[in-house]
Design an enzyme around this catalytic site. Sequence first.
Site, short mmCIF file in Angstrom:
data_model
loop_
_atom_site.label_atom_id
_atom_site.label_comp_id
_atom_site.label_asym_id
_atom_site.label_seq_id
_atom_site.Cartn_x
_atom_site.Cartn_y
_atom_site.Cartn_z
N LEU A 52 1.30 -1.44 -0.16
CA LEU A 52 0.22 0.44 -0.21
C LEU A 52 1.12 1.34 0.18
O LEU A 52 2.05 1.43 1.17
CB LEU A 52 -0.60 -0.02 1.25
CG LEU A 52 -1.76 -0.78 0.99
CD1 LEU A 52 -2.45 -1.05 2.67
CD2 LEU A 52 -3.24 -0.85 0.30
N ASP A 53 0.70 2.20 -0.90
CA ASP A 53 1.54 3.79 -0.72
C ASP A 53 1.11 3.91 0.65
O ASP A 53 0.78 4.18 1.01
CB ASP A 53 1.12 4.19 -2.41
CG ASP A 53 0.28 4.95 -2.05
OD1 ASP A 53 -0.41 5.70 -1.16
OD2 ASP A 53 -0.34 4.60 -2.94
N GLU A 54 2.52 5.28 0.88
CA GLU A 54 2.52 5.87 1.88
C GLU A 54 0.90 6.22 2.04
O GLU A 54 0.69 6.23 3.41
CB GLU A 54 3.15 7.17 1.99
CG GLU A 54 4.28 7.70 3.00
CD GLU A 54 5.24 8.72 2.95
OE1 GLU A 54 5.35 8.90 4.10
OE2 GLU A 54 5.97 8.98 1.68
#
Length: 201
Positions: A52-54
């Site tokens: 999952l991106d930041e």
Amino acid sequence: MEASNLAHRHFIIYKPYGFLSQFKSHDSKQQSKNFLGALHDFPEGIMAIGRLDEKSEGLLLLTTDGKMSDYVNSRKVEKEYYAQVDGPISAEAIEKLKIGVEIGFNGKKYQTKPCKAFALEALPNLPTRSKKIRDERHGPAPWISVVLKEGKFRQVRKMTSAVGFPTLRLVRVRIGAIKLNNMQPGDVIEVTDLSSLLEEG
């Protein structure tokens, strides 16, 4: 899929907003970032199954078993996301998401595969995000569900932008039959066998 070797360890976590899906810094530019290793004393060899991106939150599976990671990433397992979008998204836009849209990936154009998508009739029961989202005074910000069997980098965000409704908040709520349920950001649950939990039904 056969049950994992008992020597392997598996975890279900709620990745908080603002955390990278890795366990430690790989270069000096990341020194100020938040890493999963701060949430728990994970074993050597642990890896995130997908990322999952930041700025995204929610369900993330961790394992020391590379075969398990390959299985989940092989597009056989559904991933469901709740996306809060900017503006009153139309039925036409949702239909485009379902059919597939063109996004950029690795500098090239990519046509997403058909997926499931629909508007949520009620607000999802999710924890308040650590960084405030703009409120309804700045216009409608409805929620939709998007269910994929693929997982390109920032795919859901790129898909909603492609149909004219950028994502304001993104939460992964399900992987296979594993659901976020009432988990809170930063929660870590160790399980003995991921494969049986992933199976539908």
